[in-house]
Design a protein around this motif. Structure first.
Motif, PDB file in Angstrom:
ATOM      1  N   MET A 186       0.864  -1.174   0.000  1.00  0.00           N
ATOM      2  CA  MET A 186       0.000   0.000   0.000  1.00  0.00           C
ATOM      3  C   MET A 186       0.907   1.234   0.000  1.00  0.00           C
ATOM      4  O   MET A 186       1.589   1.501   0.982  1.00  0.00           O
ATOM      5  N   THR A 187       0.943   1.936  -1.123  1.00  0.00           N
ATOM      6  CA  THR A 187       1.922   3.011  -1.303  1.00  0.00           C
ATOM      7  C   THR A 187       1.387   4.403  -1.037  1.00  0.00           C
ATOM      8  O   THR A 187       2.165   5.350  -0.957  1.00  0.00           O
ATOM      9  N   GLU A 188       0.071   4.550  -0.926  1.00  0.00           N
ATOM     10  CA  GLU A 188      -0.482   5.872  -0.639  1.00  0.00           C
ATOM     11  C   GLU A 188      -1.774   5.744   0.154  1.00  0.00           C
ATOM     12  O   GLU A 188      -2.425   4.698   0.128  1.00  0.00           O
ATOM     13  N   ALA A 189      -2.127   6.820   0.838  1.00  0.00           N
ATOM     14  CA  ALA A 189      -3.347   6.835   1.647  1.00  0.00           C
ATOM     15  C   ALA A 189      -4.541   7.055   0.725  1.00  0.00           C
ATOM     16  O   ALA A 189      -4.715   8.141   0.164  1.00  0.00           O
ATOM     17  N   VAL A 216     -12.985  -6.786  -2.170  1.00  0.00           N
ATOM     18  CA  VAL A 216     -12.630  -6.112  -0.924  1.00  0.00           C
ATOM     19  C   VAL A 216     -12.184  -4.688  -1.227  1.00  0.00           C
ATOM     20  O   VAL A 216     -11.492  -4.440  -2.214  1.00  0.00           O
ATOM     21  N   ALA A 217     -12.621  -3.768  -0.380  1.00  0.00           N
ATOM     22  CA  ALA A 217     -12.181  -2.375  -0.434  1.00  0.00           C
ATOM     23  C   ALA A 217     -11.366  -2.126   0.830  1.00  0.00           C
ATOM     24  O   ALA A 217     -11.865  -2.302   1.941  1.00  0.00           O
ATOM     25  N   VAL A 218     -10.125  -1.744   0.657  1.00  0.00           N
ATOM     26  CA  VAL A 218      -9.217  -1.562   1.790  1.00  0.00           C
ATOM     27  C   VAL A 218      -8.874  -0.083   1.914  1.00  0.00           C
ATOM     28  O   VAL A 218      -8.291   0.509   0.999  1.00  0.00           O
ATOM     29  N   GLN A 219      -9.245   0.498   3.053  1.00  0.00           N
ATOM     30  CA  GLN A 219      -8.949   1.907   3.326  1.00  0.00           C
ATOM     31  C   GLN A 219      -7.554   1.999   3.933  1.00  0.00           C
ATOM     32  O   GLN A 219      -7.299   1.433   4.994  1.00  0.00           O
ATOM     33  N   VAL A 220      -6.660   2.706   3.260  1.00  0.00           N
ATOM     34  CA  VAL A 220      -5.281   2.858   3.716  1.00  0.00           C
ATOM     35  C   VAL A 220      -5.096   4.278   4.231  1.00  0.00           C
ATOM     36  O   VAL A 220      -5.478   5.239   3.579  1.00  0.00           O
ATOM     37  N   GLN A 221      -4.495   4.374   5.421  1.00  0.00           N
ATOM     38  CA  GLN A 221      -4.309   5.666   6.089  1.00  0.00           C
ATOM     39  C   GLN A 221      -2.833   5.969   6.270  1.00  0.00           C
ATOM     40  O   GLN A 221      -2.008   5.059   6.297  1.00  0.00           O
ATOM     41  N   GLU A 222      -2.514   7.252   6.429  1.00  0.00           N
ATOM     42  CA  GLU A 222      -1.167   7.643   6.834  1.00  0.00           C
ATOM     43  C   GLU A 222      -0.989   7.186   8.272  1.00  0.00           C
ATOM     44  O   GLU A 222      -1.921   7.291   9.072  1.00  0.00           O
TER      45      GLU A 222
END
Length: 175
Positions: free
Chosen positions: A103-106, A124-130
């Protein structure tokens, strides 16, 4: 000359220490197995519930474990995800059934399996955070958008600032 060697040693030690502390403060990347212990299969897994329980940060990895004879993993946009459209995907990350992606960006990443499996819930939807250390969040204000770059940028900035400080101290004669 001896004073210069001591100063250089101090700069090197400080750079190493600050770099190491930056990694500790920012956390280490985590490997998240999509679907938990069951992996990326077409039944018995609610990927929406799984994703809601995960805390995924920039730099973390997702691993999809599946039987590549039947399934695959496609990164798609939100519309394709919502409608199970497997054409014009962003990226096919399928390699061998134990496939990882960083995961390279939020942002929200959307993945699905084609062949009709998406219609049976295989998406699947994966929410990526800083990453933000909770202990620091209570003390320091949230970073501005200009400063909130990647972890690598932050580490480099800290190292450069530290080197500049020590060079200035050497020039003034304190070190």
């Amino acid at each position: 000359m001896e004073n210069w060697r001591g100063a250089r040693l101090m700069v090197v030690a400080s750079v190493v220490a600050i770099g190491w502390l930056s990694l500790v403060v920012m956390g280490s990347p985590v490997l998240h197995k999509v679907g938990g212990s069951k992996g990326w299969i077409n039944h018995d897994v609610n990927y929406t519930e799984w994703a809601a329980q995960e805390h995924v940060y920039v730099g973390d990895w997702l691993i999809f474990k599946f039987d590549r004879r039947y399934f695959n993993v496609l990164e798609v946009n939100k519309t394709s995800y919502e409608n199970c459209i497997d054409r014009d995907f962003i990226k096919n990350i399928t390699r061998g059934g134990r496939d990882v992606v960083q995961m390279t960006e939020a942002r929200t990443y959307y993945y699905l399996s084609d062949g009709g499996y998406c219609f049976h819930g295989m998406k699947v939807a994966v929410q990526v955070q800083e990453y933000q250390d909770p202990a620091l969040a209570m003390v320091a204000p949230a970073p501005s958008p200009v400063v909130s770059g990647s972890s690598v940028f932050t580490c480099i900035w800290i190292i450069v600032a530290n080197v500049v400080l020590f060079v200035n101290l050497m020039v003034v004669g304190i070190l």
